[in-house]
Design an enzyme around this catalytic site. Structure first.
Site, short mmCIF file in Angstrom:
data_model
loop_
_atom_site.label_atom_id
_atom_site.label_comp_id
_atom_site.label_asym_id
_atom_site.label_seq_id
_atom_site.Cartn_x
_atom_site.Cartn_y
_atom_site.Cartn_z
N CYS A 162 28.17 46.25 -1.43
CA CYS A 162 28.07 47.07 -0.21
C CYS A 162 28.36 46.22 1.02
CB CYS A 162 26.66 47.66 -0.05
SG CYS A 162 26.20 48.79 -1.38
N CYS A 202 22.44 45.20 -1.89
CA CYS A 202 23.65 45.44 -2.68
C CYS A 202 24.79 44.56 -2.18
CB CYS A 202 23.99 46.93 -2.59
SG CYS A 202 25.68 47.36 -3.02
#
Lengths: 343, 108
Positions: free
Chosen positions: B36, B33
């Site tokens: 993230c 991700c």
């Protein structure tokens, strides 16, 4: 609101940190111009450090990577390369600019105070890119993060075995749809026309994928669900029918618009909001301000063309700064206006 | 950037959160991700600036799907602030430091 002034005038400030901005940073860094890159703030949309590629998986068409490279990895590499050549990266969002006088002013968010800090530079490179468009229908914003997603790579995982939908008909829509078939039971692509805008290779892949089905000539009119997405309301533009589609996830990929609001009224923009550059260069209508990447490109919009135009902007800015220095030393040197700007 | 955080798992979560006398900012994340990764150093900074008042708990959702399901996580990064074992604030999506602080501040 607290406001600070950062001491000293820079040679170059770069606003934005996608392939265009970071390539400009690598080039101006190597030219020892010590650029400041205002790279943006973390976000789950394309408006973040690294830009649109932070939300993509495999980039298959960036030259030099035979087997492809992951978008965030490519951007991590460009960022590290910019740092290596002395670029300074500021994780902040540009909030306003003043292009009416030189040195140019750029204000950026200050996370410590919640206010903004002023930065000044003799030349400015704008690479703010494009932001993804949202549908703007009922339920979309409320259910963002609860089934509505702007980032297939982030959220696809949560839809294992689900029936989901992708809105859009371009390359990014099909790329997302194909990626999402790794998790979902079915992926319905909802497109407002009867044919796709996407490249041939993406169309062939999507049409051949047994998990992907298409709903043509249709738009989403609302997203339904109390605390999670339960379905979408559609309207067929040809027949006027208004069917519902039961899905638990909705991925929006209907295109992008240039992130140029910051420059409205200060730079020439075209009808689509793209910054206008002087044919074949990165020069804007304000001498000393250069634009590169998707904020000025409504034709190609590729990672590699963005990077290429970032290089152009760096070289244009470097030459412009040199001409300015020369002009100040000897009266009668290079004139300042963009019309006589030479490459 | 610090690595001063607790790794939480399906097995350790309840005990770790229940026993904590400090507030815990729990970050649901995964290796794949992009957002993230960008928000991680910001969370480190925020926790460090709070001195001992706030701890950071990381949940890798690839290995801990139970927790993701239990807290209805459908998008990452999702950050939940726990105080006295109870979820107080939920933040979905990566955000800048200023905005994160604004949402967390009333509960710190």
């Amino acid at each position: 609101m607290a406001e600070g002034r950062n001491d000293g005038v820079r040679d170059v400030i770069i606003v934005g940190s996608g392939p265009a901005g970071l390539t400009a940073a690598i080039y101006t860094g190597r030219a020892t111009l010590a650029p400041l890159v205002i790279e943006g703030e973390p976000s789950s949309t394309s408006d973040q450090p690294g830009g649109q590629l932070m939300l993509t998986t495999e980039v298959e068409n960036f030259p030099g990577f035979v087997d492809g490279i992951m978008g965030p990895e490519l951007m991590g590499g460009m960022r590290a390369q910019a740092l290596r050549f002395g670029a300074e990266l500021l994780t902040a969002r540009a909030t306003r600019v003043d292009l009416s006088e030189r040195p140019f002013g750029v204000w950026a968010t200050d996370p410590m105070t919640g206010g903004e800090v002023e930065h000044r530079a003799r030349a400015l490179i704008i690479s703010t890119g494009a932001r993804s468009l949202m549908l703007g229908v009922e339920g979309e914003r409320e259910l963002l993060g609860y089934g509505v997603s702007t980032c297939a790579t982030c959220d696809g995982f949560f839809f294992r075995g689900h029936d989901i939908a992708v809105v859009g008909g371009g390359d990014s829509a099909l790329e997302e749809a194909i990626f999402l078939t790794k998790f979902a039971k079915t992926v319905t692509v909802i497109h407002r026309r009867s044919e796709l805008r996407a490249s041939k290779i993406m169309q062939e892949r999507a049409l051949a994928n047994p998990k992907i089905r298409f709903v043509w000539d249709s738009v989403v009119t609302a997203v339904r669900g109390a605390s999670k997405v339960e379905g979408v309301d559609l309207r067929n533009l040809l027949t006027g029918e208004e069917p519902q589609l039961a899905v638990t996830g909705l991925f929006v990929a209907i295109g992008h618009a240039p992130t140029s609001d910051l420059f409205k009224g200060q730079l020439d923009l075209d009808d689509g909001g793209y910054i206008v550059t002087l044919g074949g260069t990165s020069a804007t209508n304000v001498p000393g301000v250069f634009a590169c990447g998707d904020v000025q490109d409504h034709v190609y919009r590729q990672a590699v063309t963005a990077a290429g135009s970032g290089c152009m902007a760096a070289i244009d800015a470097e030459r412009w700064l040199e001409a300015q220095a020369h002009h100040h030393q000897s009266p009668g040197g290079m004139p300042e206006d963009a019309a006589t700007f030479t490459r | 950037m610090t690595n001063d955080h607790v790794t939480l798992t399906d097995e350790t979560f309840d005990e770790a959160i229940g026993a904590s006398s400090e507030a815990v900012l729990v970050d649901f994340w995964a290796e794949w991700c992009g957002p993230c990764k960008m928000v991680a150093p910001v969370l480190d900074e925020i926790v460090e600036e709070q001195g001992g008042k706030l701890k950071l708990g990381k949940i890798n959702i690839d290995d801990n799907m139970e927790l993701a399901r239990r807290f209805d996580v459908m998008s990452i990064p999702t950050m939940i602030l726990f105080k006295d074992g109870e979820p107080k604030v939920r933040i979905v999506g990566a955000k800048g430091k200023g905005q994160l602080l604004q949402e967390l501040h009333p509960h710190l």
